[in-house]
Design an enzyme around this catalytic site. Structure first.
Site, PDB file in Angstrom:
ATOM      1  N   GLN A 128      35.732  52.310  35.183  1.00 30.06           N
ATOM      2  CA  GLN A 128      36.743  50.976  35.235  1.00 30.06           C
ATOM      3  C   GLN A 128      36.975  51.597  33.295  1.00 30.06           C
ATOM      4  O   GLN A 128      35.727  50.544  32.857  1.00 30.06           O
ATOM      5  CB  GLN A 128      36.692  49.704  35.230  1.00 30.06           C
ATOM      6  CG  GLN A 128      38.432  49.310  34.475  1.00 30.06           C
ATOM      7  CD  GLN A 128      38.112  47.384  34.864  1.00 30.06           C
ATOM      8  OE1 GLN A 128      37.434  47.120  35.115  1.00 30.06           O
ATOM      9  NE2 GLN A 128      39.859  47.278  35.018  1.00 30.06           N
ATOM     10  N   SER A 161      31.103  49.907  33.754  1.00 28.11           N
ATOM     11  CA  SER A 161      30.044  49.381  34.980  1.00 28.11           C
ATOM     12  C   SER A 161      29.888  51.060  36.113  1.00 28.11           C
ATOM     13  O   SER A 161      30.562  51.580  35.892  1.00 28.11           O
ATOM     14  CB  SER A 161      30.794  48.538  36.326  1.00 28.11           C
ATOM     15  OG  SER A 161      30.617  47.280  35.771  1.00 28.11           O
ATOM     16  N   TYR A 220      38.231  50.105  30.277  1.00 25.17           N
ATOM     17  CA  TYR A 220      38.875  49.175  29.876  1.00 25.17           C
ATOM     18  C   TYR A 220      38.764  48.769  28.712  1.00 25.17           C
ATOM     19  O   TYR A 220      38.854  48.499  27.296  1.00 25.17           O
ATOM     20  CB  TYR A 220      39.156  47.860  31.057  1.00 25.17           C
ATOM     21  CG  TYR A 220      40.610  48.135  31.535  1.00 25.17           C
ATOM     22  CD1 TYR A 220      40.847  49.782  32.370  1.00 25.17           C
ATOM     23  CD2 TYR A 220      41.313  47.721  32.165  1.00 25.17           C
ATOM     24  CE1 TYR A 220      41.831  49.762  33.404  1.00 25.17           C
ATOM     25  CE2 TYR A 220      42.087  47.624  33.680  1.00 25.17           C
ATOM     26  CZ  TYR A 220      42.044  48.780  33.917  1.00 25.17           C
ATOM     27  OH  TYR A 220      43.470  48.886  34.505  1.00 25.17           O
ATOM     28  N   SER A 221      37.616  47.804  28.478  1.00 21.26           N
ATOM     29  CA  SER A 221      36.306  47.692  27.183  1.00 21.26           C
ATOM     30  C   SER A 221      36.559  48.240  26.399  1.00 21.26           C
ATOM     31  O   SER A 221      35.970  49.427  26.852  1.00 21.26           O
ATOM     32  CB  SER A 221      35.386  46.498  27.602  1.00 21.26           C
ATOM     33  OG  SER A 221      36.235  45.346  28.830  1.00 21.26           O
ATOM     34  N   GLU A 278      37.601  31.305  30.401  1.00 18.91           N
ATOM     35  CA  GLU A 278      38.412  31.073  30.396  1.00 18.91           C
ATOM     36  C   GLU A 278      40.112  31.986  29.797  1.00 18.91           C
ATOM     37  O   GLU A 278      41.250  31.707  29.689  1.00 18.91           O
ATOM     38  CB  GLU A 278      38.174  31.310  28.325  1.00 18.91           C
ATOM     39  CG  GLU A 278      36.882  30.224  27.842  1.00 18.91           C
ATOM     40  CD  GLU A 278      35.750  30.604  28.167  1.00 18.91           C
ATOM     41  OE1 GLU A 278      35.529  31.419  28.353  1.00 18.91           O
ATOM     42  OE2 GLU A 278      34.975  29.466  28.948  1.00 18.91           O
ATOM     43  N   GLU A 322      41.554  43.316  40.759  1.00 14.97           N
ATOM     44  CA  GLU A 322      40.128  43.699  41.347  1.00 14.97           C
ATOM     45  C   GLU A 322      40.076  41.284  40.423  1.00 14.97           C
ATOM     46  O   GLU A 322      39.092  41.899  41.304  1.00 14.97           O
ATOM     47  CB  GLU A 322      39.922  43.748  39.536  1.00 14.97           C
ATOM     48  CG  GLU A 322      37.963  42.842  38.433  1.00 14.97           C
ATOM     49  CD  GLU A 322      37.869  44.202  37.261  1.00 14.97           C
ATOM     50  OE1 GLU A 322      39.022  43.927  36.714  1.00 14.97           O
ATOM     51  OE2 GLU A 322      36.912  43.731  37.320  1.00 14.97           O
TER      52      GLU A 322
END
Ligand SMILES: Cc1cc2nc3c(=O)[nH]c(=O)nc-3n(C[C@H](O)[C@H](O)[C@H](O)COP(=O)(O)OP(=O)(O)OC[C@H]3O[C@@H](n4cnc5c(N)ncnc54)[C@H](O)[C@@H]3O)c2cc1C
Ligand SMILES: Cc1cc2nc3c(=O)[nH]c(=O)nc-3n(C[C@H](O)[C@H](O)[C@H](O)COP(=O)(O)OP(=O)(O)OC[C@H]3O[C@@H](n4cnc5c(N)ncnc54)[C@H](O)[C@@H]3O)c2cc1C
Lengths: 395, 377
Positions: free
Chosen positions: A129, A164, A131-132, A378, A247
């Protein structure tokens, strides 16, 4: 209300259990548990998923035309439960199976589904994935990896982080910015990138557990066919959210938690602390029961979510809390285990005199990663209050 | 696998919410705060007309013959509305005790009247030392030729002033579970004195009941001489589940009130609902309430159909909801700021009820220890 599974489902469970007893791979002592990304381990894990797939136990609820069984979701739930109870290795293709797959079924083109879904099932192709980014974590929509359209290709430049499994993945589902001038949520596209494309560099990052689970991924003029776009151009945010929803479902699963809780109680009964079994200490008892209450609540909570899914009802606010509660609960269980172990707690996996093979220590760290990954607690609370309760965005 | 409410249960939920919005708004709760008995026979009759007072009572005795899960659905709504009165004690606990251990004559005498709302029953089992286990029952009943005589005090008896009949737990032998008997005692009997205990949650009145040379006939025994604990322990499980359901509704309502308030209250030029401190507080409450709801359903379902799991499930639910309700109302008051602290604002009805529910029939600490024992660690 009927808490039990039906007779035919229970018969199916027996079948799965018997099959697992026969087919569960033996542990190989030569391969360290600490190195989940050891090539030999990866190969064995792929073999295991393929074996499971031949038995028909992988993504059973996917439509038949893409290699699934078209079975109901209860069947897959039973298989998942039995896999955990048998302490079977997790499925290596999990991100393809649980995140990309459902997204392609909903948003992919027919061609994409036929091309990608079958190899996800057999673990022939592993997905990661993307994304970040260094500047886009919780604020995912501020991502900057660019994709320019040149002819019928995207040309991708930029960097991902915390990816990952990238070091052994064949493909990445990736968010890229395709319109730098649009408001930040509207200029993002969702593309599928072949990890063997020229211009991709993967650099492993070592996690606090000591193993290199995630990576940095660099893109230098990486060419991606336009056909690899999922959903509409610049509309990738919606698709990405769909994947994130799946996810969080995955991260909120509870069978493993139940098992951890049982192990924790056993540890408390057997480990002596200040001269008596830890479970004799009234404060430890209180805390064990308190965790047990949370675990049981999550168990029945997941039955409620499953029931909603069976009845085809919208997941609702209940589903939004699963990831938040589930991941924190797992970490809290491990934290109590360490407290019970006292002086033995800081011992590393593999150390002399380490208790329970060091699983608690490893999981204590690993589960903290899950509290962060997939959106921190959060951020989950923002989602719950904004989407679940209709509270306005913070100023 | 179907861990959800049935269509009928969802209809009950819906109609109960509508009915109570109409018949038991906060203005009504407020009015009951100053009523001497905290009870409106009129509302009780109206609830009877809905079939609620006879919800658990078999059709043969004039009720609907439904189960604990249906009751939990209803009680959640009553908790939402903070309904004042003895409903939970009469139509749930007292009724269950009679259904469980009552003779056919006793059932015939009381159940139809409870179903119609003409009679109210309650439970007198706590004593001065406030223990909810068998050893806490020390009030001795002396055997006579045709019954028993007893003198002593029962504490914290809910709504004794409006009850027609009390189920009194007494000791007829020994010290433990094997010597407890349950006796039906009409409140008007000579020798019964009740005095109100001043309690901050005025929706749940409790009394000290003194019994002086009471004579009770054999025919008043529920569940067999010395055999009362079997009935009573089941009633305690029911009470835990019932209070958990009430707490769930109260917590949900408190959350909704607080969130609604934060959306209209402006400070620093914006609705306070946009401050993350309050958003996260609200999200934390939801994250506790949603799993807690599953425990309430599980406990009610187990009470009906999984007898071996019922006590464990009841303790899980009670341990969980004791805390969730109290913490929710605390935070809901906080989210209201100064106004939440006033008598004029309604918030304190739920805040106080949460405290009553928290300690009645065992608090979280008590049930966590019970759970540990049931789990065998
Ligand atoms: C084990 C692990 C595996 C991962 N795997 C992947 C992967 O495969 N692919 C991938 O794309 N990503 C992956 N991630 C990345 C993960 O999604 C991010 O770490 C996560 O979204 C948080 O972003 P960040 O690390 O940039 O933290 P930041 O966003 O910088 O957050 C730092 C702190 O600030 C808080 N914070 C940030 N914004 C807000 C806000 N608006 N309100 C309140 N608090 C806020 C956070 O909660 C956190 O406590 C993984 C992470 C971990 C830990
Ligand atoms: C017992 C008592 C005695 C008092 N005595 C006096 C007195 O003698 N004299 C006097 O002048 N006043 C007095 N007050 C008033 C008191 O100072 C205010 O109640 C208090 O400042 C909060 O203001 P508020 O009630 O308007 O709540 P609000 O400001 O409306 O707050 C409501 C909620 O929003 C939260 N909130 C508000 N702004 C923010 C923000 N920026 N970020 C995060 N959260 C926020 C608050 O924390 C609270 O939870 C008293 C109050 C009480 C309860």
């Amino acid at each position: 209300m009927e808490l039990a599974y039906s007779k035919t489902d229970e018969a199916f469970r027996k079948e799965v259990r018997a099959w697992l007893k026969k087919n569960l791979p033996k542990k190989d002592k030569a391969i360290s548990d600490l190195m989940p990304h050891d090539p030999e381990r990866v190969k064995r894990a792929k073999d295991w998923q393929r074996t499971l797939h031949s038995a028909g136990y992988v993504a059973m609820n996917w439509p038949k035309e893409y290699g699934g069984q078209g079975a109901d979701i209860v069947r897959q739930t039973i298989v998942n439960e039995e896999l955990v109870l048998a302490r079977a290795p997790g499925m290596i293709g999990a991100s393809g199976l649980q995140m990309l797959g459902p997204t392609l079924i909903q948003y992919g083109t027919e061609e994409q589904r036929r091309r990608y879904l079958p190899t996800i099932l057999t673990a022939e192709e592993i997905w990661c994935q993307g994304y970040s980014e260094p500047g886009a974590g919780s604020d995912l929509a501020s991502l900057r990896t660019r994709a320019e359209i040149v002819g019928d290709e995207f040309v991708v430049n930029g960097q991902k982080v915390w990816t990952s499994n990238a070091q052994f993945s064949d493909w990445m589902f990736c968010l890229v910015r395709t319109d730098p001038d649009a408001p930040k949520h509207r200029g993002i596209s969702y593309v599928l990138i072949d990890m063997k494309s020229p211009g991709i560099t993967v650099r492993p990052l070592v996690q606090m557990t000591g193993d290199a689970g995630f990576n940095e991924v660099f893109f230098d003029n990486v060419r991606v066919p336009r056909a690899n776009l999922v959903g509409e151009l610049n509309q990738g945010w919606m698709v990405a959210n769909n994947t994130l929803f799946h996810e969080r479902n995955m991260l909120g699963s509870t069978t493993r938690t139940q098992l951890m809780m049982q192990n924790l109680i056993r540890l408390a009964q057997t480990h002596q602390r200040y001269g008596k079994p830890a479970a004799n200490d009234p404060i430890v008892r209180q805390r064990l029961s308190s965790l047990l209450t949370r675990v049981e609540a999550m168990k029945y909570h997941s039955y409620r979510q499953l029931t909603n899914a069976i009845k085809g009802r919208a997941p609702g606010v209940g589903a939004m809390v699963s990831k938040l509660v589930g991941t924190e609960l797992n970490h809290d269980i491990c934290a109590l285990a360490l407290e019970i172990m006292n002086s033995y707690a800081p011992l590393k996996k593999g150390a002399a005199r380490v208790i329970d093979n060091g699983t608690w220590q490893y999981e204590f760290m690993f589960t903290l990663g899950l509290v962060i990954g997939g959106g921190t607690s959060e951020v989950q609370k923002n989602i719950i209050s904004e989407r679940g309760l209709g509270m306005p965005k913070s100023g | 696998m179907d861990f959800g409410l049935s269509e009928e249960q969802e209809m009950l939920q819906q109609s109960a919410r509508e009915f109570l919005t109409q018949e038991c708004p906060p203005t009504f709760v407020r009015a009951m705060y100053t009523e001497p008995d905290g009870f409106s026979r009129e509302l009780h009759r109206k609830m009877a007309a809905q079939g609620w007072t006879g919800l658990l009572i078999p059709e043969a005795h004039g009720g609907l013959g439904l189960g604990m899960l249906d009751m939990a659905v209803l009680l959640e709504e009553m908790g939402r509305a903070a309904v004042p009165g003895p409903f939970l004690f009469s139509s749930n606990l007292f009724t269950l005790a009679l259904m469980q251990g009552g003779t056919s004559a006793q059932k015939k005498q009381w159940l139809p009247r409870i179903a119609t709302g003409d009679a109210v029953g309650t439970l007198a089992f706590l004593e001065e030392d406030d223990r909810i286990d068998a050893a806490g029952i020390q009030l001795k009943a002396k055997k006579t030729r045709d019954g028993y005589t007893l003198s002593g005090t029962k504490m914290f008896v809910p709504f004794a002033a409006v009850a027609d009949v009390l189920l009194v737990a007494v000791r007829t032998k020994g010290k433990a579970e094997d010597g407890i008997s349950l006796l039906l005692l009409e409140r008007d009997s000579p020798g019964v004195t009740i005095s109100p205990l001043d309690i901050f949650d005025q929706t749940r009145r409790v009394y000290e009941v003194t019994l002086q040379n009471i004579i009770v006939p054999k025919a008043a025994v529920v569940g067999g001489e010395d055999q009362g604990w079997k009935v009573l322990s089941r009633v305690i499980d029911a009470a835990c589940t019932a209070l958990a359901a009430d707490s769930l509704g109260g917590a949900q309502k408190s959350l909704e009130m607080a969130v609604d308030y934060t959306k209209i209250r402006t400070q620093f030029n914006r609705p306070i609902a946009s401050f993350q401190a309050l958003k996260h507080m609200a999200a934390e409450i939801v994250s506790e309430i949603e799993p807690a709801r599953s425990l309430v359903w599980y406990a009610a379902h187990a009470f009906d159909t999984l007898p071996r799991e019922a006590s464990r499930a009841a303790s899980l639910a009670k341990a969980c909801l004791s805390e969730v309700y109290a913490q929710t109302t605390n935070r809901a008051v906080q989210m209201h700021g100064g106004i939440g602290f006033t008598w004029e604002h309604d918030m304190h009805f739920w805040f106080k009820r949460a405290k009553w529910n928290e300690f009645a029939f065992g608090d979280a600490t008590y049930h966590r220890e019970r759970l540990a024992q049931l789990e065998g660690f």
